[in-house]
Design a protein around this motif. Structure first.
Motif, PDB file in Angstrom:
ATOM      1  N   ILE A   3      12.718-138.789 -46.923  1.00 57.39           N
ATOM      2  CA  ILE A   3      13.782-138.018 -47.564  1.00 57.39           C
ATOM      3  C   ILE A   3      15.067-138.845 -47.633  1.00 57.39           C
ATOM      4  CG2 ILE A   3      15.264-135.991 -47.303  1.00 57.39           C
ATOM      5  CD1 ILE A   3      12.855-134.563 -46.091  1.00 57.39           C
ATOM      6  N   ASP A   8      21.314-143.741 -47.771  1.00 56.77           N
ATOM      7  CA  ASP A   8      21.675-142.370 -47.405  1.00 56.77           C
ATOM      8  C   ASP A   8      22.135-142.329 -45.949  1.00 56.77           C
ATOM      9  OD1 ASP A   8      20.905-141.320 -49.904  1.00 56.77           O
ATOM     10  OD2 ASP A   8      18.841-141.001 -49.229  1.00 56.77           O
ATOM     11  N   ARG A  40      24.792-140.287 -54.389  1.00 54.36           N
ATOM     12  CA  ARG A  40      24.048-140.063 -53.144  1.00 54.36           C
ATOM     13  C   ARG A  40      24.584-138.835 -52.406  1.00 54.36           C
ATOM     14  NH1 ARG A  40      20.124-143.829 -51.313  1.00 54.36           N
ATOM     15  NH2 ARG A  40      19.823-145.282 -53.035  1.00 54.36           N
ATOM     16  N   ARG A  43      23.641-135.660 -54.193  1.00 54.33           N
ATOM     17  CA  ARG A  43      22.223-135.358 -53.986  1.00 54.33           C
ATOM     18  C   ARG A  43      21.985-134.811 -52.583  1.00 54.33           C
ATOM     19  NH1 ARG A  43      18.542-138.164 -51.634  1.00 54.33           N
ATOM     20  NH2 ARG A  43      19.551-140.175 -51.844  1.00 54.33           N
ATOM     21  N   LEU A  44      22.645-135.381 -51.581  1.00 52.04           N
ATOM     22  CA  LEU A  44      22.483-134.904 -50.206  1.00 52.04           C
ATOM     23  C   LEU A  44      22.966-133.458 -50.069  1.00 52.04           C
ATOM     24  CD1 LEU A  44      23.559-138.166 -48.353  1.00 52.04           C
ATOM     25  CD2 LEU A  44      21.250-137.180 -48.393  1.00 52.04           C
ATOM     26  N   GLU A  46      23.012-131.267 -52.703  1.00 45.20           N
ATOM     27  CA  GLU A  46      22.048-130.471 -53.494  1.00 45.20           C
ATOM     28  C   GLU A  46      20.757-130.227 -52.724  1.00 45.20           C
ATOM     29  OE1 GLU A  46      21.600-132.687 -57.115  1.00 45.20           O
ATOM     30  OE2 GLU A  46      23.658-132.248 -57.756  1.00 45.20           O
ATOM     31  N   GLN A  47      20.320-131.203 -51.945  1.00 44.88           N
ATOM     32  CA  GLN A  47      19.087-131.065 -51.169  1.00 44.88           C
ATOM     33  C   GLN A  47      19.298-130.278 -49.874  1.00 44.88           C
ATOM     34  OE1 GLN A  47      17.971-135.216 -50.719  1.00 44.88           O
ATOM     35  NE2 GLN A  47      16.505-135.065 -52.402  1.00 44.88           N
ATOM     36  N   ILE A  49      20.787-131.356 -47.233  1.00 44.79           N
ATOM     37  CA  ILE A  49      20.811-132.239 -46.062  1.00 44.79           C
ATOM     38  C   ILE A  49      22.216-132.252 -45.467  1.00 44.79           C
ATOM     39  CG2 ILE A  49      20.571-134.642 -45.300  1.00 44.79           C
ATOM     40  CD1 ILE A  49      18.278-134.811 -47.452  1.00 44.79           C
ATOM     41  N   THR A  51      25.408-129.935 -45.436  1.00 38.60           N
ATOM     42  CA  THR A  51      25.718-128.546 -45.796  1.00 38.60           C
ATOM     43  C   THR A  51      27.213-128.290 -45.891  1.00 38.60           C
ATOM     44  OG1 THR A  51      25.632-127.855 -43.481  1.00 38.60           O
ATOM     45  CG2 THR A  51      23.589-127.683 -44.764  1.00 38.60           C
TER      46      THR A  51
END
Length: 150
Positions: A3, A8, A40, A43-44, A46-47, A49, A51
C-alpha cells in the motif's frame, strides 16, 4: 503490491516531524517534485491512510490533570451503537474502543481533577441507559505515545 512505497513512507515521516511543513520543503528534503508530494498526500488522504493533520494537545498544559481508562459493561451488547452515540456527546471522552473480555467498550477520559472525573463517571456516563457497570483505572502518566513505525 504494498500500500505504501518508499516515497509515501518518507513523506509521512516528514509530516510526523511537523504537520505544518510546507509541501515544497518536503519536496526539497526528499529531492522530489512539489507535484509528486501533492499527489501522494492527496492519495494518502483519499485512501484513508492519513485521516487528518491536527494539533496534538498536551492535556495537562490546558488544565486536564487527570485521566482514566474506563471499561464499560452493557446490559445488552446490541445497544452499543446507541450508547456510543451518547458517549460521543461527552467531550471529556477522547477515545472509545470495542474490546473483548469483561467489557464491551473501553474509554479514555480526561478530567481537570478528581471531582471533575467523579462527575463525568457518576453524573454523565452512569446515567446513560443500558450501561450496567464501569470500572476505571487512573492514569499516572504516559510513558510514550506514538504512531505505528513505518
Amino acid at each position: 503490491m504494498d500500500i505504501l512505497d518508499e516515497f509515501d513512507i518518507k513523506i509521512i515521516k516528514e509530516l510526523e516531524k511537523d504537520g505544518r511543513v510546507a509541501y515544497s520543503t518536503i519536496a526539497t528534503n526528499l529531492k522530489i517534485s512539489n507535484t509528486m508530494v501533492h499527489q501522494r498526500i492527496n492519495r494518502l488522504f483519499e485512501q484513508g491512510i492519513i485521516t487528518g493533520i491536527k494539533p496534538i494537545l498536551n492535556e495537562k498544559q490546558i488544565g486536564y490533570d487527570w485521566a482514566s481508562f474506563t471499561g464499560i459493561t452493557l446490559n445488552k451488547d446490541s445497544d452499543s451503537e446507541r450508547i456510543i452515540e451518547a458517549l460521543k456527546e461527552i467531550p471529556e471522552i477522547t477515545e472509545c474502543y470495542f474490546v473483548t473480555g469483561s467489557f464491551t467498550l473501553y474509554l479514555k477520559i480526561t478530567a481537570k481533577n478528581h471531582e471533575h472525573m467523579r462527575r463525568i463517571l457518576y453524573e454523565k456516563i452512569d446515567n446513560i441507559p443500558g450501561i450496567a457497570k464501569t470500572d476505571s483505572m487512573i492514569e499516572l502518566g504516559c510513558a510514550f505515545k506514538r504512531n505505528i513505525t513505518l
